[in-house]
Motif scaffolding. Sequence first.
Motif, PDB file in Angstrom:
ATOM      1  N   VAL A  38      -4.625  -7.075   1.801  1.00  0.00           N
ATOM      2  CA  VAL A  38      -5.150  -5.728   1.591  1.00  0.00           C
ATOM      3  C   VAL A  38      -6.533  -5.871   0.997  1.00  0.00           C
ATOM      4  N   PHE A  61      -8.416   1.538   2.360  1.00  0.00           N
ATOM      5  CA  PHE A  61      -7.729   0.251   2.454  1.00  0.00           C
ATOM      6  C   PHE A  61      -7.910  -0.317   3.862  1.00  0.00           C
ATOM      7  N   ALA A 112      -5.680   4.418   4.993  1.00  0.00           N
ATOM      8  CA  ALA A 112      -5.461   2.985   5.208  1.00  0.00           C
ATOM      9  C   ALA A 112      -5.542   2.703   6.696  1.00  0.00           C
ATOM     10  N   CYS A 154      -9.804  -3.584  -0.546  1.00  0.00           N
ATOM     11  CA  CYS A 154     -10.042  -2.250  -1.112  1.00  0.00           C
ATOM     12  C   CYS A 154     -11.266  -2.320  -2.012  1.00  0.00           C
ATOM     13  N   VAL A 166       0.836  -1.207   0.000  1.00  0.00           N
ATOM     14  CA  VAL A 166       0.000   0.000   0.000  1.00  0.00           C
ATOM     15  C   VAL A 166       0.867   1.252   0.000  1.00  0.00           C
ATOM     16  N   TRP A 207      -2.178   6.845   7.482  1.00  0.00           N
ATOM     17  CA  TRP A 207      -2.118   5.461   7.950  1.00  0.00           C
ATOM     18  C   TRP A 207      -2.579   5.420   9.404  1.00  0.00           C
TER      19      TRP A 207
END
Length: 378
Positions: free
Chosen positions: A215, A195, A175, A217, A90, A146
């Motif tokens: 991951v 994410f 994310a 998405c 990512v 993040w």
Amino acid sequence: MTQSTQIGDGTRAVRAGLPEASKNDPTLPGPVFAAHFHLPGDVSGPYTYGRDDNPTWTHLERAIGELEAPGQEAVDTLVFASGMAAVSAVLFSQLKAGDVVVLPSDGYQVFPLVREQLTAFGIEVRTAPTAGDAQLDVLDGAKLLWIETPSNPGLDVCDVRRLAEAAHARGTLVAVDNTLATPLGQRPLELGADFSVASGTKQLTGHGDILLGYVSCRDAELTASVRGWRKIVGAIPGPMEAWLAHRSLATLQLRAERQNANALALALALRDRDDIEGLRYPGLPDDPSHKIAAQQMRRFGCVVSFTLPTRARAERFMDSLTLVDDATSFGGVRSTAERRRRWGGDDVPEGFIRFSAGAEDPDDLVADVLRALDEAAA
């Protein structure tokens, strides 16, 4: 097949990612060991080369996607060789020189190394702690935010909805590291994240015998960029690991219920002891994280943290445990604990203990911990 959003977590975990039933076929096909596939003529079809895709990955990816975002067929999941492979995919697929990324200052202990590498690539790294949604203060101009909630190992929680809304208003991607919560505890995509990233090494698979990451998405373009990074780097899981992970998902709800109940029982037993400080578990009503956690989490996880007065006391405690392994990682069916400062990467006291509750009988586990604390204090 995609499971209905109306069924329970246990039913979903047991059925997730299984192929359509076909007479005489196994209900969960075995691992496909293949570096290449028959491919005459023009390139077409889902499976061409082993670094690009594998039928065993497909079943697992569909299963995790059904857990992360039930009923949302637009969500894609990609599996990786480890949690850090997923994290890296990512970060390095979305960021380039000149971009700004916001990381938690109290996140996973490998992040200082990640920060060094990002900086070496010309990416500006800003950090802020998880508690109090402090990352909002350094968000302007960032390409990616993040979030790690609950944070590891401190167990602070931030408001994912609030942070995601603020980030998207600034054109920033979001994310969320969902490792500690698992999809049964928290669904970041439903909370607004772009994410959802996790290490499947931990509670998701739960037996401490494989390394895995993923991951999830919902945006096809973003997914394609992460998939492209996986292809370039080759950070792919082996088919056996993917098959073992899928097999393990069937017991996720059973394991999580027992482990989370054990974590709460332990936290309650420790709450009134005067030989520990800084007890944290988001499931405790008086925990600083509980209010926000209760709004966005469906289960509070299997990890409890607390601090003993000295390094020596912590080490005596660890030596006195009989039902708990002194090991890193968390989320396994066998309880583990460690004096976290021994690694040197976490900003925690010398006597800080990260404890991962397993699936033992709760009375046995609590009794073992309390006995070990008493022996350590003697």
